[in-house]
Design a protein around this motif. Structure first.
Motif, PDB file in Angstrom:
ATOM      1  N   SER A 140     -11.797   6.570 -12.753  1.00 43.03           N
ATOM      2  CA  SER A 140     -12.390   7.207 -11.678  1.00 43.03           C
ATOM      3  C   SER A 140     -13.319   5.725 -10.918  1.00 43.03           C
ATOM      4  O   SER A 140     -13.740   5.715  -9.564  1.00 43.03           O
ATOM      5  CB  SER A 140     -13.508   8.087 -11.661  1.00 43.03           C
ATOM      6  N   ARG A 141     -14.100   5.297 -12.108  1.00 44.81           N
ATOM      7  CA  ARG A 141     -14.581   4.751 -12.089  1.00 44.81           C
ATOM      8  C   ARG A 141     -13.619   3.248 -11.640  1.00 44.81           C
ATOM      9  O   ARG A 141     -14.012   2.355 -10.689  1.00 44.81           O
ATOM     10  CB  ARG A 141     -15.773   3.973 -13.482  1.00 44.81           C
ATOM     11  N   THR A 144     -10.699   3.252 -10.667  1.00 50.99           N
ATOM     12  CA  THR A 144     -10.705   3.189  -8.722  1.00 50.99           C
ATOM     13  C   THR A 144     -11.306   3.272  -7.661  1.00 50.99           C
ATOM     14  O   THR A 144     -11.173   2.585  -6.639  1.00 50.99           O
ATOM     15  CB  THR A 144     -10.234   4.736  -8.475  1.00 50.99           C
ATOM     16  N   THR A 145     -12.458   3.498  -8.272  1.00 52.62           N
ATOM     17  CA  THR A 145     -13.664   2.793  -7.039  1.00 52.62           C
ATOM     18  C   THR A 145     -14.533   1.319  -6.996  1.00 52.62           C
ATOM     19  O   THR A 145     -14.338   1.654  -5.759  1.00 52.62           O
ATOM     20  CB  THR A 145     -15.218   3.687  -7.604  1.00 52.62           C
ATOM     21  N   SER A 177      -9.184  12.106 -10.175  1.00 56.22           N
ATOM     22  CA  SER A 177      -9.969  12.204 -10.956  1.00 56.22           C
ATOM     23  C   SER A 177     -10.781  13.176 -11.011  1.00 56.22           C
ATOM     24  O   SER A 177     -11.007  13.797 -11.387  1.00 56.22           O
ATOM     25  CB  SER A 177      -9.761  10.379 -10.954  1.00 56.22           C
ATOM     26  N   GLU A 178     -11.561  13.253 -10.103  1.00 58.04           N
ATOM     27  CA  GLU A 178     -12.880  13.847  -9.274  1.00 58.04           C
ATOM     28  C   GLU A 178     -12.442  15.511  -9.575  1.00 58.04           C
ATOM     29  O   GLU A 178     -13.564  16.298 -10.496  1.00 58.04           O
ATOM     30  CB  GLU A 178     -13.116  13.423  -8.099  1.00 58.04           C
ATOM     31  N   THR A 207     -10.563   0.284  -5.125  1.00 55.76           N
ATOM     32  CA  THR A 207     -10.988   0.730  -3.793  1.00 55.76           C
ATOM     33  C   THR A 207     -12.202   0.040  -2.956  1.00 55.76           C
ATOM     34  O   THR A 207     -11.971  -0.530  -2.023  1.00 55.76           O
ATOM     35  CB  THR A 207     -11.657   2.599  -3.264  1.00 55.76           C
ATOM     36  N   ALA A 243      -8.222   8.850  -6.953  1.00 52.81           N
ATOM     37  CA  ALA A 243      -9.734   9.216  -6.456  1.00 52.81           C
ATOM     38  C   ALA A 243      -9.853  10.572  -7.080  1.00 52.81           C
ATOM     39  O   ALA A 243     -10.930  10.968  -7.713  1.00 52.81           O
ATOM     40  CB  ALA A 243     -10.360   8.211  -5.636  1.00 52.81           C
ATOM     41  N   THR A 247      -6.459   6.721  -3.017  1.00 52.51           N
ATOM     42  CA  THR A 247      -7.569   7.843  -2.325  1.00 52.51           C
ATOM     43  C   THR A 247      -6.754   8.896  -3.307  1.00 52.51           C
ATOM     44  O   THR A 247      -7.904   9.571  -4.053  1.00 52.51           O
ATOM     45  CB  THR A 247      -6.817   7.997  -1.120  1.00 52.51           C
TER      46      THR A 247
END
Length: 469
Positions: A292-293, A295-296, A271-272, A299, A268, A265
Protein backbone atom coordinates in the motif's frame (compact mmCIF):
# COMPACT_ATOMS: atom_id res chain seq x y z
CA UNK A 1 34.50 31.54 -21.92
CA UNK A 2 34.82 34.87 -23.70
CA UNK A 3 31.80 36.80 -24.87
CA UNK A 4 31.07 37.29 -28.54
CA UNK A 5 31.33 41.05 -28.01
CA UNK A 6 35.07 40.48 -27.60
CA UNK A 7 35.30 39.63 -31.32
CA UNK A 8 35.24 43.34 -32.15
CA UNK A 9 38.09 44.05 -29.74
CA UNK A 10 40.12 41.10 -30.94
CA UNK A 11 39.52 42.06 -34.56
CA UNK A 12 40.72 45.61 -33.90
CA UNK A 13 43.78 44.38 -32.02
CA UNK A 14 44.71 41.72 -34.57
CA UNK A 15 43.90 43.70 -37.73
CA UNK A 16 44.08 47.39 -36.95
CA UNK A 17 46.92 46.77 -34.52
CA UNK A 18 49.00 45.01 -37.16
CA UNK A 19 48.14 47.63 -39.81
CA UNK A 20 49.04 50.40 -37.36
CA UNK A 21 52.39 48.80 -36.58
CA UNK A 22 53.16 48.30 -40.27
CA UNK A 23 52.00 51.83 -41.04
CA UNK A 24 54.24 53.35 -38.40
CA UNK A 25 57.15 51.31 -39.69
CA UNK A 26 56.41 52.55 -43.22
CA UNK A 27 56.23 56.18 -42.00
CA UNK A 28 59.56 55.72 -40.23
CA UNK A 29 61.19 54.11 -43.28
CA UNK A 30 59.86 56.79 -45.66
CA UNK A 31 61.05 59.51 -43.31
CA UNK A 32 64.49 57.93 -43.06
CA UNK A 33 64.72 57.48 -46.84
CA UNK A 34 63.76 61.10 -47.52
CA UNK A 35 66.08 62.25 -44.76
CA UNK A 36 68.98 60.34 -46.27
CA UNK A 37 68.01 61.60 -49.74
CA UNK A 38 67.87 65.26 -48.69
CA UNK A 39 71.08 65.10 -46.66
CA UNK A 40 72.86 63.26 -49.47
CA UNK A 41 71.50 65.73 -52.03
CA UNK A 42 72.63 68.72 -50.00
CA UNK A 43 76.09 67.23 -49.49
CA UNK A 44 76.39 66.53 -53.22
CA UNK A 45 75.27 70.08 -54.02
CA UNK A 46 77.90 71.56 -51.71
CA UNK A 47 80.59 69.30 -53.19
CA UNK A 48 79.64 70.37 -56.70
CA UNK A 49 79.81 74.04 -55.70
CA UNK A 50 83.20 73.48 -54.07
CA UNK A 51 84.56 71.77 -57.19
CA UNK A 52 83.39 74.49 -59.60
CA UNK A 53 84.64 77.29 -57.34
CA UNK A 54 88.03 75.60 -56.94
CA UNK A 55 88.33 75.32 -60.72
CA UNK A 56 87.67 79.04 -61.01
CA UNK A 57 90.39 79.90 -58.51
CA UNK A 58 92.91 77.57 -60.10
CA UNK A 59 92.55 79.45 -63.40
CA UNK A 60 93.00 82.96 -61.93
CA UNK A 61 95.27 82.61 -58.92
CA UNK A 62 99.05 83.18 -59.03
CA UNK A 63 101.62 82.54 -56.35
CA UNK A 64 100.70 85.78 -54.61
CA UNK A 65 98.80 85.26 -51.35
CA UNK A 66 97.55 88.85 -51.37
CA UNK A 67 95.98 88.24 -54.73
CA UNK A 68 94.33 85.12 -53.23
CA UNK A 69 92.99 87.10 -50.34
CA UNK A 70 91.58 89.83 -52.54
CA UNK A 71 90.01 87.27 -54.85
CA UNK A 72 88.27 85.67 -51.86
CA UNK A 73 86.86 88.98 -50.69
CA UNK A 74 85.60 89.86 -54.15
CA UNK A 75 84.06 86.43 -54.69
CA UNK A 76 82.06 86.34 -51.45
CA UNK A 77 80.64 89.81 -52.16
CA UNK A 78 78.93 88.51 -55.29
CA UNK A 79 77.88 85.13 -53.84
CA UNK A 80 74.22 84.67 -54.81
CA UNK A 81 73.07 82.01 -52.29
CA UNK A 82 74.21 83.67 -49.09
CA UNK A 83 70.68 83.50 -47.63
CA UNK A 84 70.92 79.71 -47.19
CA UNK A 85 74.59 78.78 -47.80
CA UNK A 86 77.66 80.38 -46.29
CA UNK A 87 80.86 80.48 -48.31
CA UNK A 88 84.02 80.72 -46.20
CA UNK A 89 87.69 81.11 -47.08
CA UNK A 90 90.08 79.90 -44.40
CA UNK A 91 93.87 80.13 -44.32
CA UNK A 92 96.22 77.27 -43.55
CA UNK A 93 96.19 78.19 -39.87
CA UNK A 94 92.44 77.72 -39.64
CA UNK A 95 91.62 81.39 -39.46
CA UNK A 96 88.55 82.69 -41.24
CA UNK A 97 89.68 85.06 -44.02
CA UNK A 98 86.39 85.93 -45.70
CA UNK A 99 82.72 84.96 -45.38
CA UNK A 100 79.63 85.54 -47.48
CA UNK A 101 77.80 86.58 -44.27
CA UNK A 102 79.57 90.00 -43.98
CA UNK A 103 82.69 92.08 -43.96
CA UNK A 104 83.76 90.96 -40.51
CA UNK A 105 84.47 87.22 -40.78
CA UNK A 106 83.56 86.44 -37.21
CA UNK A 107 84.71 83.43 -35.21
CA UNK A 108 86.82 80.88 -37.06
CA UNK A 109 85.24 77.43 -37.48
CA UNK A 110 86.84 74.47 -35.72
CA UNK A 111 85.26 71.46 -37.39
CA UNK A 112 87.47 68.52 -38.38
CA UNK A 113 86.86 68.78 -42.14
CA UNK A 114 89.11 71.90 -42.36
CA UNK A 115 92.14 70.24 -40.81
CA UNK A 116 91.69 67.07 -42.84
CA UNK A 117 91.34 69.03 -46.10
CA UNK A 118 94.65 70.84 -45.43
CA UNK A 119 96.49 67.72 -44.37
CA UNK A 120 95.17 65.36 -47.06
CA UNK A 121 94.81 68.00 -49.81
CA UNK A 122 91.43 66.44 -50.64
CA UNK A 123 87.82 67.55 -50.35
CA UNK A 124 86.40 66.65 -46.91
CA UNK A 125 82.85 66.75 -45.49
CA UNK A 126 81.34 67.34 -42.07
CA UNK A 127 77.78 66.38 -40.98
CA UNK A 128 77.29 67.02 -37.29
CA UNK A 129 76.78 69.78 -34.76
CA UNK A 130 78.97 72.86 -34.95
CA UNK A 131 81.17 72.92 -31.81
CA UNK A 132 80.86 76.72 -31.66
CA UNK A 133 77.09 77.14 -32.08
CA UNK A 134 75.71 73.66 -31.32
CA UNK A 135 73.68 73.82 -34.54
CA UNK A 136 73.47 70.84 -36.89
CA UNK A 137 75.35 71.68 -40.10
CA UNK A 138 76.63 70.16 -43.33
CA UNK A 139 80.03 71.47 -44.45
CA UNK A 140 82.33 70.72 -47.41
CA UNK A 141 85.95 71.89 -47.27
CA UNK A 142 88.13 71.92 -50.39
CA UNK A 143 91.81 72.91 -50.24
CA UNK A 144 93.07 75.87 -52.37
CA UNK A 145 96.31 74.73 -54.03
CA UNK A 146 98.55 77.03 -55.98
CA UNK A 147 100.31 76.01 -59.14
CA UNK A 148 103.47 75.05 -57.21
CA UNK A 149 101.45 72.59 -55.12
CA UNK A 150 101.33 74.80 -52.05
CA UNK A 151 98.10 74.74 -50.00
CA UNK A 152 97.35 78.34 -49.13
CA UNK A 153 93.87 77.90 -47.68
CA UNK A 154 90.52 76.14 -47.64
CA UNK A 155 87.34 77.08 -49.40
CA UNK A 156 84.40 75.89 -47.25
CA UNK A 157 80.69 75.69 -48.04
CA UNK A 158 78.49 75.32 -44.96
CA UNK A 159 74.73 75.27 -44.43
CA UNK A 160 72.39 74.70 -41.55
CA UNK A 161 70.18 71.60 -41.64
CA UNK A 162 67.27 73.50 -40.13
CA UNK A 163 65.46 73.92 -43.45
CA UNK A 164 66.20 70.33 -44.35
CA UNK A 165 64.81 69.16 -41.04
CA UNK A 166 61.69 71.26 -41.52
CA UNK A 167 61.17 69.67 -44.91
CA UNK A 168 61.70 66.20 -43.46
CA UNK A 169 59.22 66.97 -40.66
CA UNK A 170 56.66 68.09 -43.26
CA UNK A 171 57.12 64.83 -45.13
CA UNK A 172 56.80 62.88 -41.87
CA UNK A 173 53.61 64.75 -40.93
CA UNK A 174 52.20 64.21 -44.43
CA UNK A 175 52.90 60.49 -44.12
CA UNK A 176 51.30 60.43 -40.66
CA UNK A 177 48.19 62.20 -41.98
CA UNK A 178 47.96 59.70 -44.83
CA UNK A 179 48.47 56.90 -42.32
CA UNK A 180 45.68 58.27 -40.09
CA UNK A 181 43.34 58.50 -43.09
CA UNK A 182 44.15 54.89 -43.97
CA UNK A 183 43.53 53.80 -40.37
CA UNK A 184 40.19 55.63 -40.31
CA UNK A 185 39.19 53.95 -43.56
CA UNK A 186 40.25 50.58 -42.15
CA UNK A 187 38.34 51.25 -38.91
CA UNK A 188 35.20 52.24 -40.81
CA UNK A 189 35.36 49.28 -43.18
CA UNK A 190 36.30 46.90 -40.36
CA UNK A 191 33.46 48.16 -38.19
CA UNK A 192 31.01 47.66 -41.05
CA UNK A 193 32.40 44.20 -41.71
CA UNK A 194 32.31 43.27 -38.02
CA UNK A 195 28.70 44.47 -37.77
CA UNK A 196 27.75 42.16 -40.62
CA UNK A 197 29.17 39.33 -38.52
CA UNK A 198 28.19 40.36 -34.99
CA UNK A 199 24.58 41.37 -35.65
CA UNK A 200 23.49 38.03 -37.13
CA UNK A 201 25.75 36.21 -34.68
CA UNK A 202 24.14 37.98 -31.71
CA UNK A 203 20.71 37.11 -33.10
CA UNK A 204 21.79 33.49 -33.39
CA UNK A 205 23.09 33.52 -29.80
CA UNK A 206 19.80 34.93 -28.46
CA UNK A 207 17.77 32.32 -30.32
CA UNK A 208 20.20 29.57 -29.26
CA UNK A 209 19.81 30.63 -25.62
CA UNK A 210 16.03 30.45 -25.95
CA UNK A 211 16.37 26.99 -27.48
CA UNK A 212 18.67 26.00 -24.61
CA UNK A 213 16.10 27.25 -22.08
CA UNK A 214 13.48 24.95 -23.58
CA UNK A 215 12.00 26.70 -26.63
CA UNK A 216 12.69 23.67 -28.79
CA UNK A 217 11.66 23.86 -32.42
CA UNK A 218 12.41 27.58 -32.71
CA UNK A 219 14.01 28.48 -36.04
CA UNK A 220 16.65 31.10 -36.73
CA UNK A 221 16.13 33.30 -39.80
CA UNK A 222 19.24 34.49 -41.63
CA UNK A 223 19.81 36.11 -45.02
CA UNK A 224 23.47 35.11 -45.23
CA UNK A 225 24.52 32.18 -47.37
CA UNK A 226 27.91 31.67 -45.74
CA UNK A 227 29.40 30.19 -42.59
CA UNK A 228 26.93 32.18 -40.45
CA UNK A 229 24.04 30.88 -42.50
CA UNK A 230 25.43 27.37 -42.20
CA UNK A 231 25.69 27.79 -38.41
CA UNK A 232 22.07 29.01 -38.23
CA UNK A 233 20.91 26.10 -40.38
CA UNK A 234 22.78 23.61 -38.18
CA UNK A 235 21.16 25.07 -35.04
CA UNK A 236 17.76 24.98 -36.75
CA UNK A 237 18.21 21.29 -37.56
CA UNK A 238 19.34 20.62 -34.00
CA UNK A 239 16.37 22.55 -32.60
CA UNK A 240 13.92 20.67 -34.79
CA UNK A 241 15.46 17.32 -33.85
CA UNK A 242 15.40 18.13 -30.13
CA UNK A 243 11.80 19.32 -30.45
CA UNK A 244 10.85 16.05 -32.09
CA UNK A 245 12.69 14.04 -29.44
CA UNK A 246 11.08 16.05 -26.64
CA UNK A 247 7.66 15.55 -28.18
CA UNK A 248 8.22 11.81 -28.45
CA UNK A 249 9.50 11.71 -24.88
CA UNK A 250 6.48 13.64 -23.54
CA UNK A 251 4.07 11.46 -25.46
CA UNK A 252 5.74 8.34 -24.12
CA UNK A 253 5.73 9.59 -20.51
CA UNK A 254 2.13 10.74 -20.77
CA UNK A 255 1.00 7.45 -22.30
CA UNK A 256 2.96 5.42 -19.78
CA UNK A 257 1.62 7.47 -16.87
CA UNK A 258 -1.97 7.00 -17.98
CA UNK A 259 -1.41 3.28 -18.46
CA UNK A 260 0.07 2.98 -14.96
CA UNK A 261 -2.76 4.78 -13.20
CA UNK A 262 -5.33 2.03 -13.82
CA UNK A 263 -3.35 -0.89 -12.33
CA UNK A 264 -2.08 1.33 -9.50
CA UNK A 265 -5.62 2.33 -8.62
CA UNK A 266 -6.62 -1.33 -8.55
CA UNK A 267 -3.62 -2.32 -6.40
CA UNK A 268 -4.22 0.55 -3.98
CA UNK A 269 -7.93 -0.28 -3.72
CA UNK A 270 -7.43 -3.99 -3.11
CA UNK A 271 -4.61 -3.42 -0.61
CA UNK A 272 -6.81 -1.07 1.40
CA UNK A 273 -9.69 -3.57 1.23
CA UNK A 274 -7.50 -6.42 2.45
CA UNK A 275 -6.00 -4.28 5.23
CA UNK A 276 -9.51 -3.33 6.38
CA UNK A 277 -10.37 -7.00 7.07
CA UNK A 278 -9.35 -9.10 10.06
CA UNK A 279 -8.37 -12.25 8.16
CA UNK A 280 -4.69 -11.41 7.58
CA UNK A 281 -1.95 -12.89 9.68
CA UNK A 282 0.70 -10.44 10.99
CA UNK A 283 3.26 -11.28 8.34
CA UNK A 284 0.79 -10.88 5.48
CA UNK A 285 -0.57 -7.68 6.98
CA UNK A 286 2.95 -6.27 7.14
CA UNK A 287 3.50 -7.13 3.49
CA UNK A 288 0.20 -5.53 2.47
CA UNK A 289 1.15 -2.31 4.28
CA UNK A 290 4.39 -2.23 2.30
CA UNK A 291 2.43 -2.78 -0.91
CA UNK A 292 0.00 0.00 0.00
CA UNK A 293 2.80 2.43 0.92
CA UNK A 294 4.80 1.76 -2.23
CA UNK A 295 1.68 1.99 -4.36
CA UNK A 296 0.98 5.40 -2.90
CA UNK A 297 4.56 6.48 -3.61
CA UNK A 298 4.37 5.18 -7.17
CA UNK A 299 1.03 6.93 -7.70
CA UNK A 300 2.57 10.21 -6.57
CA UNK A 301 5.41 9.72 -9.04
CA UNK A 302 2.90 9.08 -11.84
CA UNK A 303 1.04 12.27 -10.90
CA UNK A 304 4.32 14.18 -11.02
CA UNK A 305 5.08 12.77 -14.46
CA UNK A 306 1.62 13.73 -15.72
CA UNK A 307 1.97 17.24 -14.34
CA UNK A 308 5.41 17.52 -15.89
CA UNK A 309 4.16 16.52 -19.35
CA UNK A 310 1.29 19.01 -19.05
CA UNK A 311 3.75 21.76 -18.15
CA UNK A 312 5.95 20.86 -21.11
CA UNK A 313 2.96 20.84 -23.47
CA UNK A 314 1.50 24.04 -22.07
CA UNK A 315 -1.61 22.24 -20.84
CA UNK A 316 -0.96 22.85 -17.15
CA UNK A 317 -3.57 25.30 -15.85
CA UNK A 318 -4.49 26.71 -12.46
CA UNK A 319 -7.94 26.84 -10.92
CA UNK A 320 -7.67 30.26 -9.29
CA UNK A 321 -9.93 31.11 -6.38
CA UNK A 322 -9.83 32.96 -3.07
CA UNK A 323 -8.41 30.60 -0.46
CA UNK A 324 -7.18 30.63 3.13
CA UNK A 325 -3.51 29.96 2.50
CA UNK A 326 -2.72 29.62 6.22
CA UNK A 327 -5.43 26.99 6.63
CA UNK A 328 -4.26 25.06 3.56
CA UNK A 329 -0.66 25.05 4.81
CA UNK A 330 -1.53 24.12 8.41
CA UNK A 331 -3.79 21.26 7.25
CA UNK A 332 -0.99 19.91 5.08
CA UNK A 333 1.54 20.14 7.94
CA UNK A 334 -0.72 18.45 10.47
CA UNK A 335 -1.67 15.72 7.98
CA UNK A 336 1.93 15.02 7.04
CA UNK A 337 3.28 15.19 10.59
CA UNK A 338 1.59 11.92 11.54
CA UNK A 339 3.32 10.18 8.64
CA UNK A 340 6.68 11.60 9.68
CA UNK A 341 6.17 10.57 13.31
CA UNK A 342 6.10 6.95 12.14
CA UNK A 343 9.62 7.47 10.77
CA UNK A 344 10.85 9.13 13.95
CA UNK A 345 10.95 12.65 12.43
CA UNK A 346 9.44 15.61 14.28
CA UNK A 347 7.60 18.17 12.16
CA UNK A 348 7.38 21.37 14.20
CA UNK A 349 4.96 24.09 13.13
CA UNK A 350 6.18 27.57 14.12
CA UNK A 351 2.88 29.33 14.87
CA UNK A 352 2.50 33.13 14.95
CA UNK A 353 -0.18 35.78 15.30
CA UNK A 354 0.10 37.28 11.80
CA UNK A 355 -3.20 38.12 10.16
CA UNK A 356 -2.83 36.49 6.77
CA UNK A 357 -5.59 37.40 4.32
CA UNK A 358 -7.06 35.07 1.76
CA UNK A 359 -5.13 35.11 -1.49
CA UNK A 360 -5.94 34.31 -5.12
CA UNK A 361 -4.47 30.88 -5.77
CA UNK A 362 -5.07 27.28 -6.74
CA UNK A 363 -5.25 25.63 -3.28
CA UNK A 364 -4.99 22.10 -4.64
CA UNK A 365 -1.79 22.86 -6.55
CA UNK A 366 -0.27 24.69 -3.57
CA UNK A 367 -1.05 21.70 -1.31
CA UNK A 368 0.80 19.61 -3.87
CA UNK A 369 3.79 21.97 -3.54
CA UNK A 370 3.68 21.85 0.28
CA UNK A 371 3.50 18.06 0.33
CA UNK A 372 6.33 17.71 -2.15
CA UNK A 373 8.60 20.06 -0.20
CA UNK A 374 7.82 18.35 3.12
CA UNK A 375 8.48 14.98 1.49
CA UNK A 376 11.80 16.26 0.14
CA UNK A 377 12.74 17.54 3.60
CA UNK A 378 11.99 14.11 5.04
CA UNK A 379 13.87 12.22 2.33
CA UNK A 380 16.96 14.43 2.10
CA UNK A 381 17.11 15.94 5.59
CA UNK A 382 15.47 13.23 7.67
CA UNK A 383 18.79 12.33 9.27
CA UNK A 384 18.39 15.48 11.36
CA UNK A 385 15.17 14.01 12.83
CA UNK A 386 13.58 17.45 12.79
CA UNK A 387 11.73 19.67 10.32
CA UNK A 388 10.44 23.18 10.96
CA UNK A 389 7.58 24.83 9.03
CA UNK A 390 6.23 28.36 9.26
CA UNK A 391 4.01 30.85 7.43
CA UNK A 392 3.94 34.61 7.87
CA UNK A 393 3.05 37.87 6.18
CA UNK A 394 5.98 40.03 5.04
CA UNK A 395 4.86 43.22 3.34
CA UNK A 396 2.65 42.32 0.37
CA UNK A 397 3.79 38.70 0.30
CA UNK A 398 2.95 35.51 2.12
CA UNK A 399 6.21 33.75 3.00
CA UNK A 400 6.34 30.02 3.74
CA UNK A 401 9.51 28.42 5.07
CA UNK A 402 10.36 24.73 5.47
CA UNK A 403 13.68 23.83 7.05
CA UNK A 404 15.32 20.50 7.75
CA UNK A 405 18.42 19.77 9.81
CA UNK A 406 20.02 17.28 7.45
CA UNK A 407 23.37 17.52 5.62
CA UNK A 408 22.21 20.34 3.31
CA UNK A 409 22.89 20.69 -0.42
CA UNK A 410 26.40 20.88 -1.91
CA UNK A 411 27.12 24.46 -2.97
CA UNK A 412 27.85 23.47 -6.57
CA UNK A 413 24.43 21.77 -6.82
CA UNK A 414 22.32 24.62 -5.42
CA UNK A 415 21.82 26.36 -8.80
CA UNK A 416 20.74 23.06 -10.38
CA UNK A 417 18.35 21.50 -7.87
CA UNK A 418 15.24 22.96 -9.54
CA UNK A 419 16.17 21.70 -12.98
CA UNK A 420 14.19 18.77 -14.34
CA UNK A 421 15.62 15.28 -13.78
CA UNK A 422 18.44 16.64 -11.64
CA UNK A 423 19.11 14.51 -8.55
CA UNK A 424 22.67 15.48 -7.75
CA UNK A 425 24.63 13.47 -5.22
CA UNK A 426 21.54 12.50 -3.19
CA UNK A 427 20.81 8.79 -2.89
CA UNK A 428 17.14 9.35 -2.09
CA UNK A 429 14.66 7.81 -4.49
CA UNK A 430 12.68 10.00 -6.85
CA UNK A 431 12.21 11.13 -10.44
CA UNK A 432 14.10 14.40 -10.13
CA UNK A 433 11.14 16.44 -11.44
CA UNK A 434 9.27 17.19 -8.20
CA UNK A 435 11.07 20.49 -7.53
CA UNK A 436 10.79 21.48 -11.20
CA UNK A 437 7.00 21.02 -11.01
CA UNK A 438 6.82 22.91 -7.70
CA UNK A 439 8.86 25.77 -9.10
CA UNK A 440 6.58 26.00 -12.14
CA UNK A 441 3.45 26.05 -9.95
CA UNK A 442 4.88 28.80 -7.73
CA UNK A 443 5.96 30.85 -10.76
CA UNK A 444 2.46 30.52 -12.23
CA UNK A 445 1.28 32.16 -8.98
CA UNK A 446 3.83 34.96 -9.68
CA UNK A 447 5.84 33.82 -6.68
CA UNK A 448 9.36 32.56 -6.08
CA UNK A 449 10.76 29.30 -4.75
CA UNK A 450 14.31 29.38 -3.38
CA UNK A 451 16.51 26.77 -1.76
CA UNK A 452 19.57 27.55 0.34
CA UNK A 453 21.72 26.02 3.02
CA UNK A 454 20.54 27.22 6.42
CA UNK A 455 22.88 28.63 9.02
CA UNK A 456 23.80 25.86 11.42
CA UNK A 457 23.15 23.08 8.88
CA UNK A 458 20.28 21.75 6.85
CA UNK A 459 18.30 23.15 3.94
CA UNK A 460 15.91 26.09 4.00
CA UNK A 461 13.16 26.27 1.35
CA UNK A 462 11.34 29.60 1.01
CA UNK A 463 8.14 30.20 -0.93
CA UNK A 464 7.13 33.79 -1.52
CA UNK A 465 3.58 34.35 -2.84
CA UNK A 466 1.98 37.74 -3.59
CA UNK A 467 -1.21 38.50 -1.70
CA UNK A 468 -2.94 39.43 -4.96
CA UNK A 469 -2.18 38.12 -8.43
Amino acid sequence: MKKVGGLRRRWLINTVGVISALGLVCVFVVTMVFSAYYYSGMTSDLKYRAMTTSAFFEDYLTHDYQEYYQACVDYVKDFEHKNRIELQFIDVNGNLVASSYGNWPGESPTTSDIRRAIENQTMETFDDRDPNTGERIIAVSNPIILGNGEVIGVMRYVTSTRLLNQQIIKICLTCLCAFIVVILIVLFSSNYYIRTILLPLNAIIKKAKRITSGSYGMQIQTKYDDEIGELAQTINEMSAQISQNEKSQREFISSLSHELRTPLTAIAGWSETLLAGDTLDPETERGMKIISRETTRLTEMVVELLDFTRIQDGRFNLNIQQADIRGEFEDTVYMYSSRLNQDGITLEYMDNDDEIPEISCDPERLRQVFLNLLDNAAKHGGSGQRIEASICLEGENVVIRIRDYGPGIPEDELPLVKKKFFKGSSRARGTGIGLAVCDEIVEMHRGTLTLENAEGGGTLVTICLPVSL
